[in-house]
Design a protein around this motif. Structure first.
Motif, PDB file in Angstrom:
ATOM      1  N   LEU A  36       0.811  -1.216   0.000  1.00 62.41           N
ATOM      2  CA  LEU A  36       0.000   0.000   0.000  1.00 62.41           C
ATOM      3  C   LEU A  36       0.852   1.278   0.000  1.00 62.41           C
ATOM      4  N   ASP A  37       1.852   1.351   0.855  1.00 64.94           N
ATOM      5  CA  ASP A  37       2.681   2.552   0.928  1.00 64.94           C
ATOM      6  C   ASP A  37       3.508   2.742  -0.337  1.00 64.94           C
ATOM      7  N   LYS A  38       4.081   1.669  -0.855  1.00 65.03           N
ATOM      8  CA  LYS A  38       4.870   1.757  -2.090  1.00 65.03           C
ATOM      9  C   LYS A  38       3.990   2.169  -3.261  1.00 65.03           C
ATOM     10  N   MET A  39       2.775   1.673  -3.288  1.00 63.18           N
ATOM     11  CA  MET A  39       1.850   2.022  -4.357  1.00 63.18           C
ATOM     12  C   MET A  39       1.547   3.516  -4.327  1.00 63.18           C
ATOM     13  N   ALA A  40       1.301   4.057  -3.160  1.00 64.76           N
ATOM     14  CA  ALA A  40       0.991   5.482  -3.040  1.00 64.76           C
ATOM     15  C   ALA A  40       2.137   6.329  -3.574  1.00 64.76           C
ATOM     16  N   VAL A  41       3.352   5.961  -3.232  1.00 69.73           N
ATOM     17  CA  VAL A  41       4.529   6.694  -3.723  1.00 69.73           C
ATOM     18  C   VAL A  41       4.630   6.573  -5.242  1.00 69.73           C
ATOM     19  N   ALA A  42       4.370   5.385  -5.773  1.00 75.15           N
ATOM     20  CA  ALA A  42       4.454   5.166  -7.220  1.00 75.15           C
ATOM     21  C   ALA A  42       3.421   5.994  -7.979  1.00 75.15           C
ATOM     22  N   LEU A  43       2.266   6.208  -7.395  1.00 78.63           N
ATOM     23  CA  LEU A  43       1.193   6.928  -8.077  1.00 78.63           C
ATOM     24  C   LEU A  43       1.202   8.435  -7.822  1.00 78.63           C
ATOM     25  N   GLU A  44       1.850   8.866  -6.758  1.00 77.50           N
ATOM     26  CA  GLU A  44       1.759  10.278  -6.355  1.00 77.50           C
ATOM     27  C   GLU A  44       2.233  11.250  -7.436  1.00 77.50           C
ATOM     28  N   GLY A  45       3.342  10.973  -8.080  1.00 78.89           N
ATOM     29  CA  GLY A  45       3.860  11.869  -9.111  1.00 78.89           C
ATOM     30  C   GLY A  45       2.860  12.099 -10.225  1.00 78.89           C
ATOM     31  N   GLU A  46       2.234  11.017 -10.660  1.00 78.55           N
ATOM     32  CA  GLU A  46       1.229  11.130 -11.714  1.00 78.55           C
ATOM     33  C   GLU A  46       0.029  11.949 -11.240  1.00 78.55           C
ATOM     34  N   VAL A  47      -0.358  11.748 -10.002  1.00 74.51           N
ATOM     35  CA  VAL A  47      -1.500  12.480  -9.455  1.00 74.51           C
ATOM     36  C   VAL A  47      -1.256  13.977  -9.537  1.00 74.51           C
ATOM     37  N   TRP A  48      -0.058  14.408  -9.157  1.00 71.60           N
ATOM     38  CA  TRP A  48       0.225  15.848  -9.151  1.00 71.60           C
ATOM     39  C   TRP A  48       0.409  16.412 -10.556  1.00 71.60           C
ATOM     40  N   GLN A  49       0.685  15.578 -11.547  1.00 74.55           N
ATOM     41  CA  GLN A  49       0.725  16.056 -12.925  1.00 74.55           C
ATOM     42  C   GLN A  49      -0.673  16.453 -13.403  1.00 74.55           C
TER      43      GLN A  49
END
Length: 179
Positions: A36-49
């Motif tokens: 769960l934590d690794k997934m959030a980090v992996a997706l965060e950059g895309e979210v802010w784009q």
């Protein structure tokens, strides 16, 4: 570069999907995957784009942060006020929750013309951490995300991507990393 938020489109998507998103997050909360934590980090950059907070500011317009005693002292000092005067002028105390929050909405420190915060450098820790996408123990914030999908386009986008990339196979959660 982050894209401006199309707020009417966001509200429409929320009305169509919030129940399913909350149900999905509830399932993750009951049985949190190890990744769960690794997934959030992996997706965060895309979210802010896909999310320009200054084009939205819905959090400041519709929600109130909680103010810790440290927040109150820091902001009061910045405004050249005593903590007592700051609380009296700007905050309400919720006896039941034991928390200080804004007296009104939108936030008194939000410039509605620019969506910028007048006290950004000393804003409450709750504001600085919002929307709490990559907390160390994300499982402890899933209930917060259940609420925030309705208010925050970044949270909505994160949960939308999670729904696309997290599946349960043979009783186990699997995360298919983004391309």
């Amino acid at each position: 570069m982050a894209k401006p938020v199309d707020f009417p489109a966001f509200k429409q998507k929320v009305s169509e999907n919030k129940v399913a998103m909350r149900r999905f997050l509830g399932k993750l909360e009951k049985e949190p995957p190890r990744f769960l934590d690794k997934m959030a980090v992996a997706l965060e950059g895309e979210v802010w784009q896909h999310t320009d907070c200054l084009s939205c500011a819905n959090c400041c317009k519709t929600m109130s942060p909680t103010f810790t005693q440290q927040d109150i002292k820091r902001i009061a000092t910045h405004l050249k006020m005593t903590p007592s005067a700051f609380k009296e002028q700007w905050l309400d105390y919720d006896e039941k929750e034991g928390e200080w929050s804004n007296k009104k909405q939108p936030c008194q420190f939000l410039n509605l013309a620019t969506n910028k915060c007048h006290i950004y450098e000393v804003r409450p820790d709750d504001c600085a951490g919002f929307p709490h996408l990559t907390k160390r123990k994300m499982k402890d914030y899933l209930h917060v995300h259940q609420q925030n999908v309705e208010y925050c386009p970044a949270t909505y986008r994160m949960v939308e991507r999670m729904q696309q990339q997290v599946v349960k196979k043979k009783g186990e959660w699997i995360f298919t990393y983004p391309d």
